[in-house]
Enzyme design. Sequence first.
Site, PDB file in Angstrom:
ATOM      1  N   TRP A 121    -110.729 -54.028   4.587  1.00 18.29           N
ATOM      2  CA  TRP A 121    -111.605 -54.988   3.915  1.00 18.29           C
ATOM      3  C   TRP A 121    -111.312 -55.108   2.432  1.00 18.29           C
ATOM      4  CZ3 TRP A 121    -113.387 -58.606   6.702  1.00 18.29           C
ATOM      5  CH2 TRP A 121    -113.765 -58.374   8.017  1.00 18.29           C
ATOM      6  N   ASP A 207    -118.371 -53.312  -2.445  1.00 18.99           N
ATOM      7  CA  ASP A 207    -118.736 -53.830  -1.128  1.00 18.99           C
ATOM      8  C   ASP A 207    -119.355 -52.674  -0.337  1.00 18.99           C
ATOM      9  OD1 ASP A 207    -118.883 -54.733   1.472  1.00 18.99           O
ATOM     10  OD2 ASP A 207    -116.770 -55.279   1.644  1.00 18.99           O
ATOM     11  N   LYS A 231    -125.153 -54.844   9.532  1.00 17.47           N
ATOM     12  CA  LYS A 231    -124.920 -53.484  10.043  1.00 17.47           C
ATOM     13  C   LYS A 231    -126.223 -52.673   9.943  1.00 17.47           C
ATOM     14  CE  LYS A 231    -120.402 -54.492   8.717  1.00 17.47           C
ATOM     15  NZ  LYS A 231    -119.623 -54.985   9.820  1.00 17.47           N
TER      16      LYS A 231
HETATM   17  C1  LIG Z   1    -116.939 -53.555   4.666  1.00 15.38           C
HETATM   18  C2  LIG Z   1    -116.941 -54.990   5.085  1.00 15.38           C
HETATM   19  N1  LIG Z   1    -116.760 -55.944   4.153  1.00 15.38           N
HETATM   20  C3  LIG Z   1    -116.751 -57.245   4.476  1.00 15.38           C
HETATM   21  C4  LIG Z   1    -116.917 -57.654   5.774  1.00 15.38           C
HETATM   22  C5  LIG Z   1    -116.892 -59.124   6.097  1.00 15.38           C
HETATM   23  O1  LIG Z   1    -118.183 -59.528   6.263  1.00 15.38           O
HETATM   24  P1  LIG Z   1    -118.582 -60.958   6.859  1.00 15.38           P
HETATM   25  O2  LIG Z   1    -118.078 -61.025   8.247  1.00 15.38           O
HETATM   26  O3  LIG Z   1    -120.071 -60.916   6.747  1.00 15.38           O
HETATM   27  O4  LIG Z   1    -118.009 -62.005   5.970  1.00 15.38           O
HETATM   28  C6  LIG Z   1    -117.119 -56.712   6.785  1.00 15.38           C
HETATM   29  C7  LIG Z   1    -117.326 -57.129   8.187  1.00 15.38           C
HETATM   30  O5  LIG Z   1    -117.439 -56.368   9.094  1.00 15.38           O
HETATM   31  C8  LIG Z   1    -117.128 -55.342   6.427  1.00 15.38           C
HETATM   32  O6  LIG Z   1    -117.307 -54.393   7.355  1.00 15.38           O
END
Ligand SMILES: Cc1ncc(COP(=O)(O)O)c(C=O)c1O
Length: 414
Positions: A121, A207, A231
């Site tokens: 991510w 994040d 989550k």
């Molecule tokens: C740590 C992390 N950041 C970002 C995201 C992306 O999030 P979204 O699908 O809400 O855009 C996720 C998705 O699982 C994630 O686990």
Amino acid sequence: MDKLIQQRQETINLNAGPSPLPQAALLTAASSLLSYPETPGMGIAEISHRSKAFEGVIHQANADLRQLLEIPDNYKVLWMQGGGLTQFAATVLNLVAWYRIKNQTKPEEEVEAQYVVTGSWSAKAAEEGARMGVKTTKIVDGKKVGGDKFKTIPEASEWQLNASAEKKPAFVYYCDNETVDGVEFQAEGAKAFPFDKIDKDVPVVCDMSSNFLSRPVDVSKYGIIYAGAQKNLGPSGVTLVIIRDDLIVDLDAALPYGGARVPSMLSYKNMAANDSMFNTPPTFTIYVCSLVLRSLLETPPLPLASGARPLSPLSSYADKKSSLIYSLLDAPEGFYLGTADKDVRSRMNVTFRLKGGEALEKKFVAEASEKGIKGVGGHRSVGGIRTSIYNAVTLEQVEQLVEFMKAFQAANSN
Ligand SMILES: Cc1ncc(COP(=O)(O)O)c(C=O)c1O
């Protein structure tokens, strides 16, 4: 209704997100969909976001979140849309504007942002940062030190920090818990995020999508924290942004200094000025989040062996649940093989392989599913097994998972 509850009781939902929510919150949400107590005859998803009833919901949710995370007064809480992926861009666009205004940059001047890449991510966030026109420097590249795998976080002394550079980056970015790779910054010690190594003037952006509300956080160390709800907090559709007041700027004021035109919906200033109701927010999602926040506030902490009360009920459960699974991964037989280094492994997403190979992993996923244990296949990009044990997964459910893993090992060891 009884049948539906029974189905839930027979299921251990270990999906990585969206993921299970506390049952009591869901039951309240279900009845509020039909008729919300403050607006009899109209469900919570059927009333105006400008109504007193909904304002009450978001107001209470803000207060509960502030209490849970002890958010200082000089931080705003924003409920935004577009998920984590939108924040990959919004953080850049807002903080580059802030930097340009603060430093009165020449329009052609390049602005740098530093990314700590410890998993899939943060790697994606760095890519999006580059797309937004910022000069991205990876001050950590976990894959380079992990043998082409995200499994480790190098010591801070090995980070490519350039504290003495005349020109500072607009921000330093990291992901607290890498959901795909099962790599998490630790709360303390050598593998905690090294705030002391980051220049005080440089905001840290984090994040926290997949470990939000799983342990206490010193919010004052951050410029921005964000987290997709799906989550630990609620259904998908809303992203929490916690931002320090002084970083919120009028994006158009950065235009003379080379700032970009940014959609109004991505402006933190617009969101803050309108109490997250710049447009119609996802009211039902926010309502469910408010119920989850309430239930977290009411969760008693696990009694610790020493008798000491842990700081937060959340971290006590996360530590206990993950350690039960990790103890199997650490067993001498090596039947289950953890993929992340021991000192950085995640309390939320426990990732592992089976020594027996992919065919046995497939059998594991299939047999788990037959027993009602769902969602344990690893992310499609890495394979293997991933058990996501977010806040709403109970200690008893993790104990049942561990029993299943022990039985599977016994039946499949030669
Ligand atoms: C740590 C992390 N950041 C970002 C995201 C992306 O999030 P979204 O699908 O809400 O855009 C996720 C998705 O699982 C994630 O686990």
